[in-house]
Design a protein around this motif. Structure first.
Motif, short mmCIF file in Angstrom:
data_model
loop_
_atom_site.label_atom_id
_atom_site.label_comp_id
_atom_site.label_asym_id
_atom_site.label_seq_id
_atom_site.Cartn_x
_atom_site.Cartn_y
_atom_site.Cartn_z
N LYS A 1 64.48 7.61 65.38
CA LYS A 1 63.62 8.79 65.29
C LYS A 1 64.02 9.65 64.08
O LYS A 1 63.17 10.15 63.35
CB LYS A 1 63.73 9.62 66.58
CG LYS A 1 62.74 10.74 66.68
CD LYS A 1 62.95 11.50 67.98
CE LYS A 1 61.77 11.25 68.87
NZ LYS A 1 61.82 12.04 70.11
N ASP A 2 65.33 9.80 63.85
CA ASP A 2 65.83 10.55 62.70
C ASP A 2 65.44 9.88 61.39
O ASP A 2 65.03 10.55 60.44
CB ASP A 2 67.35 10.71 62.78
CG ASP A 2 67.79 11.68 63.87
OD1 ASP A 2 66.93 12.42 64.40
OD2 ASP A 2 68.99 11.69 64.18
N ILE A 3 65.54 8.57 61.33
CA ILE A 3 65.15 7.82 60.13
C ILE A 3 63.66 8.00 59.86
O ILE A 3 63.25 8.22 58.72
CB ILE A 3 65.54 6.34 60.26
CG1 ILE A 3 67.06 6.19 60.12
CG2 ILE A 3 64.81 5.47 59.23
CD1 ILE A 3 67.59 4.81 60.45
N GLY A 4 62.86 7.95 60.92
CA GLY A 4 61.41 8.18 60.76
C GLY A 4 61.11 9.57 60.25
O GLY A 4 60.23 9.76 59.40
N CYS A 5 61.86 10.55 60.72
CA CYS A 5 61.69 11.93 60.29
C CYS A 5 62.00 12.07 58.79
O CYS A 5 61.23 12.66 58.04
CB CYS A 5 62.58 12.83 61.12
SG CYS A 5 62.48 14.58 60.72
N ILE A 6 63.13 11.52 58.36
CA ILE A 6 63.52 11.60 56.96
C ILE A 6 62.55 10.81 56.09
O ILE A 6 62.20 11.24 54.98
CB ILE A 6 64.97 11.10 56.75
CG1 ILE A 6 65.94 11.96 57.55
CG2 ILE A 6 65.35 11.14 55.27
CD1 ILE A 6 67.36 11.40 57.61
N ASP A 7 62.08 9.67 56.57
CA ASP A 7 61.10 8.87 55.83
C ASP A 7 59.82 9.67 55.59
O ASP A 7 59.31 9.72 54.46
CB ASP A 7 60.81 7.58 56.59
CG ASP A 7 59.86 6.66 55.86
OD1 ASP A 7 60.07 6.42 54.65
OD2 ASP A 7 58.90 6.18 56.49
N ASN A 8 59.30 10.31 56.63
CA ASN A 8 58.10 11.14 56.48
C ASN A 8 58.33 12.30 55.52
O ASN A 8 57.47 12.64 54.71
CB ASN A 8 57.64 11.67 57.84
CG ASN A 8 57.06 10.58 58.70
OD1 ASN A 8 56.58 9.56 58.22
ND2 ASN A 8 57.12 10.79 60.00
N PHE A 9 59.49 12.91 55.63
CA PHE A 9 59.86 14.03 54.76
C PHE A 9 59.86 13.60 53.29
O PHE A 9 59.21 14.21 52.45
CB PHE A 9 61.23 14.55 55.19
CG PHE A 9 61.99 15.33 54.17
CD1 PHE A 9 61.53 16.57 53.74
CD2 PHE A 9 63.17 14.85 53.65
CE1 PHE A 9 62.25 17.31 52.80
CE2 PHE A 9 63.89 15.57 52.72
CZ PHE A 9 63.43 16.80 52.29
N LEU A 10 60.56 12.50 52.99
CA LEU A 10 60.65 12.04 51.60
C LEU A 10 59.30 11.56 51.08
O LEU A 10 58.95 11.80 49.91
CB LEU A 10 61.70 10.93 51.46
CG LEU A 10 63.14 11.40 51.65
CD1 LEU A 10 64.09 10.21 51.71
CD2 LEU A 10 63.56 12.37 50.56
N THR A 11 58.51 10.93 51.92
CA THR A 11 57.17 10.52 51.51
C THR A 11 56.35 11.73 51.11
O THR A 11 55.66 11.72 50.09
CB THR A 11 56.47 9.74 52.64
OG1 THR A 11 57.25 8.59 52.96
CG2 THR A 11 55.08 9.29 52.22
N GLY A 12 56.44 12.80 51.87
CA GLY A 12 55.72 14.04 51.56
C GLY A 12 56.22 14.71 50.30
O GLY A 12 55.43 15.25 49.52
N VAL A 13 57.51 14.67 50.07
CA VAL A 13 58.08 15.28 48.86
C VAL A 13 57.48 14.66 47.61
O VAL A 13 57.06 15.35 46.69
CB VAL A 13 59.62 15.13 48.83
CG1 VAL A 13 60.18 15.48 47.46
CG2 VAL A 13 60.26 16.01 49.89
N PHE A 14 57.40 13.34 47.59
CA PHE A 14 56.96 12.66 46.36
C PHE A 14 55.46 12.42 46.30
O PHE A 14 54.95 12.09 45.23
CB PHE A 14 57.75 11.36 46.18
CG PHE A 14 59.18 11.61 45.82
CD1 PHE A 14 59.53 11.94 44.52
CD2 PHE A 14 60.16 11.60 46.78
CE1 PHE A 14 60.84 12.23 44.18
CE2 PHE A 14 61.48 11.87 46.46
CZ PHE A 14 61.82 12.19 45.15
N SER A 15 54.76 12.60 47.39
CA SER A 15 53.30 12.45 47.33
C SER A 15 52.63 13.77 47.02
O SER A 15 51.45 13.82 46.73
CB SER A 15 52.76 11.88 48.64
OG SER A 15 52.93 12.81 49.68
N GLY A 16 53.41 14.85 47.08
CA GLY A 16 52.85 16.17 46.81
C GLY A 16 52.14 16.78 48.00
O GLY A 16 51.57 17.86 47.90
N THR A 17 52.18 16.10 49.15
CA THR A 17 51.51 16.65 50.33
C THR A 17 52.32 17.75 50.97
O THR A 17 51.80 18.56 51.71
CB THR A 17 51.25 15.55 51.39
OG1 THR A 17 52.51 15.01 51.80
CG2 THR A 17 50.34 14.48 50.84
#
Length: 163
Positions: free
Chosen positions: A138-154
């Protein structure tokens, strides 16, 4: 044979591993974005991402302090982050690689003590493998979503913090 080679050529970018991987006990996050996303322009406009080296096809830099506001992860995972990143233009896609991911924890009754821990402390076991328990996943999924958002500009699950 020609058809096989052509199919491999076009499916290799789709088979690229996105998300976390373990490199000798060090967690590395990688995500491939389509060229239409123009990740390099996104990175240049984000005040919390600092580019140190920029060439035509690559940007290298770091983030000093970004708050992950994901509500799904454990309390330690929801703290501020710092990391290094590389953005490369490869085969018509942008490949973002994040390394040296650290979690900045502020502790104490008046939050006077700051501790910086590598995220491996929370997500890698003693045999240097990514933990498979439900909390770690669950923590890995949270960090994955966070980093995806950082670099997608969302900017999903991301908030700027003061230094």
């Amino acid at each position: 044979m020609k058809k096989l080679l052509l199919s491999l050529l076009f499916t290799l970018p789709a088979m690229a591993q996105d998300g976390f991987r373990n490199e000798n006990g060090n967690l590395v996050w990688q995500h491939t974005y389509p060229a239409t996303a123009n990740i390099i322009a996104t990175v240049e406009t984000q005040p919390y991402l600092k580019v140190e080296i920029a060439t035509n096809d690559t940007q290298t830099g770091f983030a000093e302090k970004i708050k992950n506001s994901c509500s799904e992860g454990s309390p330690a995972i929801r703290n501020d982050y710092k990391f290094s990143f590389t953005v490369k233009n490869e085969d018509g896609n942008y490949v973002v690689t994040v390394t040296d991911i650290k979690i900045i924890e502020v502790m104490g009754p008046i939050q006077a003590r700051t501790v910086v821990n590598r995220c491996e402390k929370y997500l890698v076991d003693s045999s240097l493998k990514i933990r498979k328990d439900s909390r770690s996943q669950k923590d890995i999924g949270c960090i994955d979503n966070f980093l995806t958002g950082v670099f997608s500009g969302t900017m999903a699950n991301v908030a700027m913090t003061a230094n």
